[in-house]
Design an enzyme around this catalytic site. Structure first.
Site, PDB file in Angstrom:
ATOM      1  N   CYS A   1       0.871  -1.168   0.000  1.00 15.87           N
ATOM      2  CA  CYS A   1       0.000   0.000   0.000  1.00 15.87           C
ATOM      3  C   CYS A   1       0.909   1.220   0.000  1.00 15.87           C
ATOM      4  CB  CYS A   1      -0.954  -0.019   1.193  1.00 15.87           C
ATOM      5  SG  CYS A   1      -0.138  -0.094   2.798  1.00 15.87           S
ATOM      6  N   SER A   2       0.439   2.332   0.497  1.00 17.70           N
ATOM      7  CA  SER A   2       1.218   3.565   0.387  1.00 17.70           C
ATOM      8  C   SER A   2       2.443   3.585   1.286  1.00 17.70           C
ATOM      9  CB  SER A   2       0.323   4.768   0.724  1.00 17.70           C
ATOM     10  OG  SER A   2      -0.279   4.592   1.998  1.00 17.70           O
TER      11      SER A   2
END
EC number: 2.7.1.211
Length: 611
Positions: free
Chosen positions: A26-27
């Protein structure tokens, strides 16, 4: 950071590439699905250069921060093509864990595409509102179609991620779902179609999530069935042909309508909740988001947010609450950077504050917030106020992306220009309240462990204080091979300065030795502790030991359990080290604090978290 070196160490410490069945990012985090999570060395992982922290629940989440893409690229080079090879994890996973892993694996990869398209549409809307571009121009309409493409083709994207998770033919799965959104199929359904004399419900499957998931789940079973019974010589065309021939009609007649109704009910339930509790729901969600993000529970909100975007074209609970929380994290970090005298913490706080301002909160959470209770309380209070304000003015989000300054146009609403103004007001209010609160509350303190998760109320976690005053040493340095090897349990040793043992947390006394040199205790989360006073002190036959509790007693944190005569123990030639271990360690993650430091009964010693 040396990305290749960091990746190499991570792969080694999670048990090697043969222990990985799935990887995504994810980020800020690498998200591993491991075949045997017990092979991952969490403590050593946390010490790797470039790793901000590790969380192990359904997935093993290695928190990297802003360099996650570069590290992910190096990790994928090392892992190569992943395959389960028919292996099963040694520990049977609970059904809830399996479902959560499945949901995260499907929805997490969708976010970048949906976010990119959503932000493009919100920028266009802002341009239209401000008069920079007419929404009647062909340029605007073409760009708007580009921004809407990820949502329109959401069934295709979901088919890809679901097929990838189920490890079936991705292209055939996409073809099965793609049949539902063919222009010709859509037109035929609108006119009233029949299939095998059964009426087919008129449903517009574009932008739908759940029909695609159900269709691919069914397709996966068909692929496995026909692969098993098909001749190898014709398998290349026979399996896809038969799978499509059966899957698509079943989807049109049963699975599609079922999935459509599930999505409608899902979104309606959230809207009903919002209508029932109003701004209070947004306020409370914003306040607990720090705890949800730390434990990974916020990922459970993604299916709802995706469904809401596809069904309603907007979202009015999770993203407004996230705006308040994200900016509160930023305000808190900048307050810490102003007040702290620790140069390293100041640098971390400034960097994390900037990231949080733009919607990425993990660096702030793991680098600053959860290392200090006062900062956490300031963030939660500011999030509550900011989220409450967002709920009162009823702001709506039109793009699925981490809310922040750069993505603030996600709140642009042509039918209600004040929506964006209220979003800016929420941003400012959350920042100012958090900044002032943390400026008043924060106090510098030395943090020895990056695992210092001061969240006593987090799911399944108990934070224990030291049972005796003295100096903490690693369990491996205890001069008893059985304890030092970790065979009895995970924990630490404490060289005592005062001959008094107290309860590190409330719980039940489960046993006490006749000689009073050892006592067992069970915590509220089920963790079983053993306190052993001294090495071989059983030979004193109770001399110098006085107990104040008995088996079955319920004790409170700080309550006196045993007094022991330090001088008598050392005079008899025994080592007085107090050993504190969690004996049922297979069910818990045990993290230690203040190693090599002097502690009192007020100092944090162990965090015991349910696996």
């Amino acid at each position: 950071m040396n990305y290749k070196e960091t990746a190499t160490q991570i792969v080694t410490l999670i048990g090697g590439k043969e222990n990985v069945s799935h990887l995504e990012h994810c980020s800020t985090r690498l998200r591993f699905t491991l075949k045997d999570k017990n092979k991952a060395d969490i403590k050593k992982l946390e010490a790797v250069d470039g790793v901000m922290g590790v969380r192990q629940n359904v997935q093993c989440q290695v928190i990297i921060g802003n360099d996650v893409v570069e590290v992910y690229d190096e990790v994928t080079k090392l892992l190569g093509e992943l395959s389960d090879n028919g292996e099963q994890p040694k520990e049977k996973q609970k059904i809830g864990a399996v479902i959560l892993d499945f949901i995260i694996s499907i929805f997490q990869p969708l976010v970048p595409a949906i976010a990119g398209g959503g932000i493009l549409k919100s920028l266009l809307m802002l341009a239209s509102i401000s008069g920079v571009m007419s929404d009647q121009s062909q340029t605007y309409q073409i760009l708007d179609l580009i921004g809407g493409a990820p949502l329109y083709f959401l069934p295709i994207l979901v088919a890809m991620t679901t097929a990838n998770k189920l490890k079936v033919n991705q292209l055939v799965a996409v073809s099965a779902v793609g049949a539902l959104i063919l222009p010709g199929m859509t037109a035929m359904l609108a006119e009233g179609a029949t299939l095998f004399s059964f009426g087919v419900e008129n449903i517009a499957y574009a932008s739908q999530v759940f029909p695609a998931i159900l269709t691919v789940l069914f397709y996966a079973q068909m692929e496995k069935l026909f692969t098993r019974f098909s001749l190898k010589s014709i398998r290349i065309f026979f399996v896809p042909m038969m799978s499509l021939l059966i899957t698509v009609p079943v989807a049109l007649l049963i699975l599609g309508p079922l999935g459509y109704n599930v999505g409608t009910i899902f979104s309606s339930a959230i809207i009903t909740l919002y209508n029932q509790f109003g701004w209070l729901a947004t306020a409370l969600l914003a306040a607990i988001l720090p705890l949800m993000v730390v434990t990974g529970m916020h990922k459970a909100m993604i299916p709802y947010a995706v469904s809401s975007m596809s069904e309603l074209g907007m979202e009015l609970l999770y993203l407004p609450a996230s705006l308040a929380h994200n900016i509160a994290e930023s305000g808190a970090c900048f307050a810490v950077s102003v007040k702290t005298k620790d140069k390293k913490l100041r640098s971390t706080a400034i960097s994390a504050g900037i990231s949080a301002m733009f919607g990425i909160t993990e660096p702030a959470l793991y680098g600053v917030t959860i290392l200090n209770k006062r900062v956490l309380y300031g963030v939660m209070g500011a999030s509550l106020i900011g989220g409450g304000f967002a709920g009162i003015v009823a702001i709506k989000a039109f793009a699925l992306v981490g809310p922040g300054l750069a993505s603030i146009t996600m709140f642009a609403d042509k039918s209600n220009p004040m929506n964006l103004i209220w979003a800016f007001a929420t941003l400012g209010l959350s920042f100012v309240v958090a900044f002032i609160a943390v400026l008043l509350l924060f106090q510098d303190k030395k943090v020895e462990e990056t695992e210092a998760v001061n969240l006593e109320k987090a799911v399944g976690m108990e934070l224990l204080s030291s049972p005796v005053a003295g100096r903490v040493i690693p369990l491996s340095e205890v001069k008893d091979d059985v304890f030092a090897s970790g065979m009895v349990g995970a924990g630490v040793g404490i060289i005592p300065e005062i001959g008094e043992l107290v309860a590190p947390e409330e719980g039940e006394i489960t046993m006490i030795f006749e000689t009073n040199h050892a006592v067992g205790m069970k915590l509220k989360n089920g963790a079983e502790l053993l306190f052993h006073i001294g090495i071989d002190t059983v030979q004193l036959e109770g001399a110098g030991f006085t107990s104040f509790v008995k088996a079955g007693d319920y004790v409170l944190r700080g309550q006196r359990l045993i007094e022991f005569d330090l001088k008598k123990i050392t005079a008899a030639g025994f080592d007085p080290t107090v050993i504190c271990v969690v004996t049922n360690q297979d069910r818990y993650t045990v993290s230690s604090f203040n190693l090599e430091n002097e502690v009192t009964s007020e100092s944090d010693l162990l965090a015991v978290t349910t696996i």
